[in-house]
Design an enzyme around this catalytic site. Structure first.
Site, PDB file in Angstrom:
ATOM      1  N   ASP A  12       0.858  -1.182   0.000  1.00 55.22           N
ATOM      2  CA  ASP A  12       0.000   0.000   0.000  1.00 55.22           C
ATOM      3  C   ASP A  12       0.896   1.234   0.000  1.00 55.22           C
ATOM      4  O   ASP A  12       2.099   1.151   0.293  1.00 55.22           O
ATOM      5  CB  ASP A  12      -0.903  -0.041   1.242  1.00 55.22           C
ATOM      6  CG  ASP A  12      -1.965   1.037   1.217  1.00 55.22           C
ATOM      7  OD1 ASP A  12      -2.406   1.417   0.116  1.00 55.22           O
ATOM      8  OD2 ASP A  12      -2.359   1.510   2.295  1.00 55.22           O
ATOM      9  N   ASP A  14      -0.277   4.940   1.147  1.00 48.54           N
ATOM     10  CA  ASP A  14      -0.516   5.757   2.336  1.00 48.54           C
ATOM     11  C   ASP A  14      -0.493   4.894   3.592  1.00 48.54           C
ATOM     12  O   ASP A  14      -1.195   3.885   3.680  1.00 48.54           O
ATOM     13  CB  ASP A  14      -1.869   6.469   2.219  1.00 48.54           C
ATOM     14  CG  ASP A  14      -1.870   7.500   1.109  1.00 48.54           C
ATOM     15  OD1 ASP A  14      -1.050   8.432   1.173  1.00 48.54           O
ATOM     16  OD2 ASP A  14      -2.674   7.367   0.170  1.00 48.54           O
ATOM     17  N   ASP A 208      -1.200  -1.259   5.968  1.00 51.86           N
ATOM     18  CA  ASP A 208      -1.418  -0.713   7.314  1.00 51.86           C
ATOM     19  C   ASP A 208      -2.859  -0.908   7.780  1.00 51.86           C
ATOM     20  O   ASP A 208      -3.192  -0.514   8.886  1.00 51.86           O
ATOM     21  CB  ASP A 208      -1.071   0.777   7.342  1.00 51.86           C
ATOM     22  CG  ASP A 208      -2.089   1.620   6.579  1.00 51.86           C
ATOM     23  OD1 ASP A 208      -2.367   1.277   5.405  1.00 51.86           O
ATOM     24  OD2 ASP A 208      -2.603   2.607   7.137  1.00 51.86           O
TER      25      ASP A 208
END
Length: 259
Positions: A12, A14, A208
């Site tokens: 990912d 961000d 995250d």
């Protein structure tokens, strides 16, 4: 390093590589070490607003060198999906350049007259008129596709309604649920694997978020690595009925292991 031999990497953006436009410490070293090893990798994002070129420039301004060919968006995954499903089709699109460019490149015609699909993505300004037209087109038989189910997106002033929220509005008006292509649909992972000719057994997904990154990686058969530089904490991760393959503080830990 993990229970499997990892040769390819999906990650990912961000919360993994950047946080609020700032590079996460160690992210540059991690990317550099991947290149030194000539390991195939892709940066994944559910954001369908921007083209890979736009996102590459954004990462560069944060101090991270990620050429556009190493970026895979929900818009690209959506275009690949539609190209496979109905080659040379047509679509009415609510979205921005990231989505319209991907569909054009896939050979799709964008139209407001009897499209095969209504394709909903993110945009900075949702138009009531275009949402109303999308509703009428779906009622008249167009198939409903959405790039991702994210209900909100960030802004300096707080959360903004995103694709999932607008899709819910259209569903309420039409009684038609969209097919979501982006995370947590494992289709996003599989399309990314195909893009770099990688195999699930030897690929890791770094994210995250347990509810998008980790679950989609898990369902696609990947090794899953949760980093604690974004949304999730060790405590919040424990509340889910599934677990990542491993949890690390940040990609800096992975950078050290790749040296």
């Amino acid at each position: 390093m993990t229970r499997r031999e990892i040769r390819s990497w999906l990650m990912d953006m961000d919360g993994v590589l950047v946080h609020e436009e700032n590079a996460i410490p160690g992210a540059d070293r991690f990317l550099s070490n991947l290149r030194k090893r000539e390991a195939p990798f892709l940066v994944l994002t559910n954001n369908s607003i921007y083209t890979p070129r736009d996102l590459s420039a954004r990462l560069r301004s944060s101090g991270l060198d990620v050429p556009e060919q190493f970026i895979w968006t929900s818009a690209l995954a959506t275009a690949r999906f539609l190209e496979d499903q109905r080659p040379g089709g047509s679509a009415f699109v609510i979205g921005e350049a990231g989505l319209t460019t991907a569909l054009h490149d896939a050979g799709y015609t964008l139209t407001e007259r009897e499209p095969d699909y209504v394709v909903l993505g993110e945009t900075r300004t949702y138009s009531f008129e275009r949402i109303a037209l999308a509703i009428r087109l779906i009622v008249n038989g167009a198939r409903f596709i959405a790039t991702n189910p994210d209900p909100t997106g960030p802004s300096p002033d707080g959360p903004l309604p995103a694709t999932g929220s607008v899709a819910a509005l259209i569903t309420r008006a039409t009684s038609v649920e969209p097919y979501y292509v982006g995370k947590p649909n494992p289709l996003m992972m599989r399309s990314a694997l195909n893009a770099i000719d990688a195999h699930s057994e030897t690929t890791a997904m770094i994210g995250d978020r347990m509810d998008t990154d980790i679950i989609s990686g898990l369902e696609a058969g990947l090794e899953t690595i949760l980093v604690l530089t974004g949304i999730s904490t060790v405590e919040s991760a424990e509340r889910f009925p599934y677990r990542p393959s491993r949890i690390v503080d940040s990609v800096a830990d992975l950078a050290a292991l790749l040296e």
